[in-house]
Design a protein around this motif. Structure first.
Motif, short mmCIF file in Angstrom:
data_model
loop_
_atom_site.label_atom_id
_atom_site.label_comp_id
_atom_site.label_asym_id
_atom_site.label_seq_id
_atom_site.Cartn_x
_atom_site.Cartn_y
_atom_site.Cartn_z
N PHE A 254 29.01 44.70 47.03
CA PHE A 254 30.47 44.97 46.30
C PHE A 254 30.78 44.28 44.93
N TRP A 255 31.03 43.25 45.22
CA TRP A 255 31.45 42.57 43.75
C TRP A 255 30.57 42.35 42.67
N GLY A 256 29.04 42.14 43.05
CA GLY A 256 27.99 42.10 42.24
C GLY A 256 27.87 43.77 41.31
N ALA A 257 28.00 44.74 42.34
CA ALA A 257 27.83 46.08 41.75
C ALA A 257 29.02 46.79 41.41
N GLY A 258 30.15 45.92 41.21
CA GLY A 258 31.35 46.40 40.48
C GLY A 258 32.34 47.27 41.17
N TYR A 259 32.09 47.27 42.65
CA TYR A 259 32.99 48.01 43.43
C TYR A 259 34.20 47.25 43.58
N LYS A 260 34.34 45.69 43.81
CA LYS A 260 35.35 45.02 43.79
C LYS A 260 36.50 45.43 44.78
N ASN A 261 36.05 45.72 46.01
CA ASN A 261 37.03 46.24 47.26
C ASN A 261 37.62 45.06 47.76
N GLU A 262 38.86 45.06 47.71
CA GLU A 262 39.65 43.81 48.46
C GLU A 262 39.14 43.81 49.85
N ALA A 263 38.85 44.71 50.59
CA ALA A 263 38.32 44.52 51.99
C ALA A 263 37.18 43.73 52.35
N ALA A 264 36.30 43.73 51.04
CA ALA A 264 35.11 42.78 51.22
C ALA A 264 35.39 41.55 50.64
N LEU A 265 36.49 41.12 50.26
CA LEU A 265 36.85 39.88 49.81
C LEU A 265 36.86 38.72 50.92
N PHE A 266 35.64 38.06 51.02
CA PHE A 266 35.50 37.08 52.18
C PHE A 266 35.88 35.75 51.33
N TYR A 267 36.07 34.77 52.34
CA TYR A 267 36.54 33.35 51.90
C TYR A 267 35.57 32.71 50.81
N VAL A 268 34.27 32.90 51.26
CA VAL A 268 33.32 32.17 50.38
C VAL A 268 33.01 32.98 48.96
N ILE A 269 33.23 34.15 48.98
CA ILE A 269 33.31 35.09 47.80
C ILE A 269 34.32 34.44 47.00
N TYR A 270 35.48 34.46 47.42
CA TYR A 270 36.95 33.92 46.71
C TYR A 270 36.60 32.57 46.10
N LEU A 271 35.78 31.73 46.95
CA LEU A 271 35.65 30.42 46.58
C LEU A 271 34.55 30.33 45.28
N PHE A 272 33.58 31.03 45.60
CA PHE A 272 32.69 31.20 44.46
C PHE A 272 33.17 31.85 43.23
N GLN A 273 34.46 32.71 43.15
CA GLN A 273 34.83 33.39 42.21
C GLN A 273 35.75 32.00 41.35
N GLN A 274 36.31 31.14 42.25
CA GLN A 274 37.08 30.16 41.85
C GLN A 274 36.38 29.19 40.97
N ALA A 275 35.20 29.08 41.67
CA ALA A 275 34.31 27.78 41.11
C ALA A 275 33.67 28.46 39.85
N PHE A 276 32.91 29.52 39.92
CA PHE A 276 32.05 29.97 38.78
C PHE A 276 32.42 30.99 37.91
N GLU A 277 33.42 31.68 38.09
CA GLU A 277 34.06 32.75 37.21
C GLU A 277 35.43 32.25 36.56
N PHE A 278 36.05 31.51 37.27
CA PHE A 278 37.38 31.12 36.75
C PHE A 278 37.24 29.43 36.26
N LEU A 279 36.30 28.69 36.91
CA LEU A 279 36.03 27.38 36.49
C LEU A 279 37.06 26.52 37.17
N ASN A 280 37.69 26.83 38.36
CA ASN A 280 38.50 26.04 38.96
C ASN A 280 37.74 25.13 39.88
N MET A 281 37.07 24.16 39.28
CA MET A 281 36.26 23.57 40.45
C MET A 281 37.14 22.84 41.44
#
Length: 317
Positions: A254-281
């Motif tokens: 989903f997220w890697g393929a560009g679908y970005k469906n909120e139903a597939a937003l799992f906790y670890v995915i959001y954690l990954f986004q905060q850490a490595f996309e938004f750099l909020n370590m």
């Protein structure tokens, strides 16, 4: 000496003095420490230190570029105000509560069938385990191909029976079911564990039950399940922890393929986004510790409940 003897008679649990260690025992201890030293170093460097450092970072504002600045409990306070935390945690809880029981039931069903396969069991055991060797990224890509709403394999099969399949990967109501069904691709590991437990059930118990007139269902319920309850509990607790950490397949699909469906937003995915996309370590570290506490609490509850339902051989009841 008489006083010591009287004390030990009064308290049988009194600690006994250990004899001094011999030179041979000390030498064996040193040799053992030398052999396990690579693991000790690896654990300290790659597990213990990152764990402690992430605890420190959870109380800081850190963007990788600048030095961490201490902010106290601010990151944890923001967790309760972030709407995506509730959404991602809700998605993860739903996935875990549905996927784990289904995963265990399918694994048990396949293991029971393999236990009756006779000489062909070895072939089928290997066949069911091979999907575990598939890279998670490939499984994520396969999810998109199999559950494609237009020409996916699942909808094509449903079409044979006149059923119009849903848009699995775009309809929010069907995204999590598609991920749950795709997770059954890797039941092979649990099947092997449960099959080994089934092979270890004493045949005499089944013979005695048949003599008493017990049917197949009663034998399964009152003999098989209790005797393999330890393996069932192990599979349940391991897959519960894994379900809370699900990431690669869903992120790829989903997220890697560009679908970005909120139903597939799992906790670890959001954690990954905060850490490595938004750099909020710092914020991501706080999220990681909250997840650790949640998983620890659920695991402790499972351990507590298991004392009533899990049978361990040789344990006094």
């Amino acid at each position: 000496m008489a006083t010591v003897a009287r004390t030990r008679r009064r308290n049988p649990l009194a600690r006994r003095e250990r004899p001094p260690r011999t030179a041979s025992q000390r030498r064996d201890t040193r040799a053992a420490l030398v052999f396990i030293s690579p693991w000790i170093v690896g654990f300290l460097v790659f597990t213990a230190w990152p764990l402690l450092y992430s605890a420190y970072l959870s109380f800081t504002d850190y963007d990788v570029i600048n030095d961490p600045s201490f902010v106290g409990w601010e990151n944890y306070r923001q967790l309760f105000e972030d709407p995506k935390i509730a959404r991602s945690l809700g998605n993860t809880l739903f996935y875990t509560m549905v996927q784990v029981p289904l995963y265990v039931l399918v694994s048990l069903g396949v293991a029971v069938l393999l236990n009756q396969a006779g000489r062909a069991a070895g072939f089928f055991r290997t066949a069911f385990y091979l999907p575990n060797m598939t890279p998670p990224v490939a499984v994520g890509v396969m999810l998109l191909l199999v559950f494609n709403g237009q020409n996916g394999l699942i909808n094509e099969a449903l079409g044979w029976f006149g059923i119009t399949g849903p848009n699995w990967t775009t309809d929010g109501a069907w995204v999590k079911p598609s991920i749950i069904l795709m997770s059954l691709w890797s039941v092979g590991g649990s099947v092997i564990i449960l099959l080994a437990a089934l092979r270890d059930v004493p045949p005499d118990l089944y013979d005695a039950a048949r003599v008493d007139g017990a049917g197949r269902w009663h034998r399964f319920r009152h003999i098989t399940v209790p005797m393999i309850s330890g393996a069932l509990f192990f599979v349940t607790i391991v897959n519960t922890i894994a379900a809370f950490q699900t990431f690669t397949e869903t992120y790829t699909a989903f997220w890697g393929a560009g679908y970005k469906n909120e139903a597939a937003l799992f906790y670890v995915i959001y954690l990954f986004q905060q850490a490595f996309e938004f750099l909020n370590m710092g914020y991501a570290s706080a999220m990681a510790w909250v997840l650790f506490v949640i998983v620890l609490a659920i695991t402790l509850v499972q351990l507590k409940v298991s004392k009533r339902f899990v049978y361990l051989e040789g344990e006094q009841r």
